[in-house]
Write a protein that holds these residues in place. Structure first.
Motif: not given
Length: 269
Positions: A123-152
């Motif tokens: 379970g500890q190893n699963l928790a580490l893997a889950g957080v890493i996967a979540a970090l990678l999956l969070a990047v596309p919406p973070l960057v996409a919303s940032g680009v949209a905000t920058f260009h208004d």
């Protein structure tokens, strides 16, 4: 009785321990993975610290693009790289979560503490893997919303969306760090060491046979080259007092943040 000595073996002083060469441990992480990790962490921390205000806005944008580029490289490396860095390995770990949950419930019902201890480590190893996967999956919406905000492209609500994903990313980073710290104390082993040295203490064969240092160097040089290119193409603005400034810290009072930051449009005073 007579003491006998071998002439080819030097005598050791009484009570002296036999000298054993230090073991560097097993290599478990290659250099490109470590380079990606620290460049990605640096980019996020820098982007988060420069998120507010106009003065460092372009630094924030460039670091956001850097995160997107690093994610693209990691996905490519995870598809065609060595077996130990494949994204399929991360997916297999996460796919074991339902079986782990069933085994844990079964061990709790039967009172099998040995099975429960094994399930706890998994379970500890699963928790580490889950957080890493979540970090990678969070990047596309973070960057996409940032680009949209920058260009208004969508108004103020996009800024709130971007801020939401930014704070969510920060929460995941803090969860990752907290989990590493807690498990390091629990296991009495520095789990962050492999991302610094690539090795973990202990005897046995290396899990990673090749370090791929040249590839890591190319990744670092590519990021530095991109930063240099962005710096050289940043527009020149007029700071308060009439002083011309260039680079990434160049927001003048009333200057619009719309448009790509290296557009060569003239501005009225």
């Amino acid at each position: 009785m007579f003491a006998t000595t071998r002439p080819d073996v030097p005598e050791r002083a009484p009570g002296a321990a036999a000298a054993t060469p230090p073991t560097p441990g097993r290599r478990v992480t290659d250099a490109p993975t470590r380079a990606f990790h620290w460049l990605f962490a640096l980019s996020f921390v820098g982007a988060y610290l420069t998120a507010d205000g106009e003065r460092w806005r372009l630094v924030h944008v460039v670091l956001g693009y850097t995160m997107a580029g690093l994610l693209g490289w990691r996905v490519l490396y995870g598809l065609v790289g060595p077996r130990h860095v494949r994204l399929a390995a991360l997916a297999r770990k996460l796919a074991a979560a339902p079986g782990w949950a069933r085994a844990t419930l079964q061990a709790l019902r039967t009172g099998d503490w040995n099975a429960l201890a094994g399930a706890g480590r998994q379970g500890q190893n699963l928790a580490l893997a889950g957080v890493i996967a979540a970090l990678l999956l969070a990047v596309p919406p973070l960057v996409a919303s940032g680009v949209a905000t920058f260009h208004d492209w969508g108004g103020e609500w996009l800024e709130e969306v971007h801020e939401f994903f930014g704070n969510g990313m920060l929460a995941l980073v803090l969860a990752h760090l907290g989990l590493l710290a807690a498990l390091s104390v629990w296991r009495r082993q520095n789990l962050a060491r492999p991302m610094l040295t690539g090795r973990t203490p202990g005897r046995g064969p290396d899990l990673v046979t090749r370090n791929h240092g040249a590839l890591a160097l190319l990744l670092v040089l590519a990021v530095l080259a991109y930063w240099a290119w962005e710096w050289s193409n940043a527009p020149t603005r007029t700071a308060p007092g009439g002083t011309a400034t260039s680079g990434w810290t160049l927001a003048a009072p009333g200057a619009s943040a719309k448009g790509r930051h290296h557009d060569d449009e003239d501005e009225d005073d």
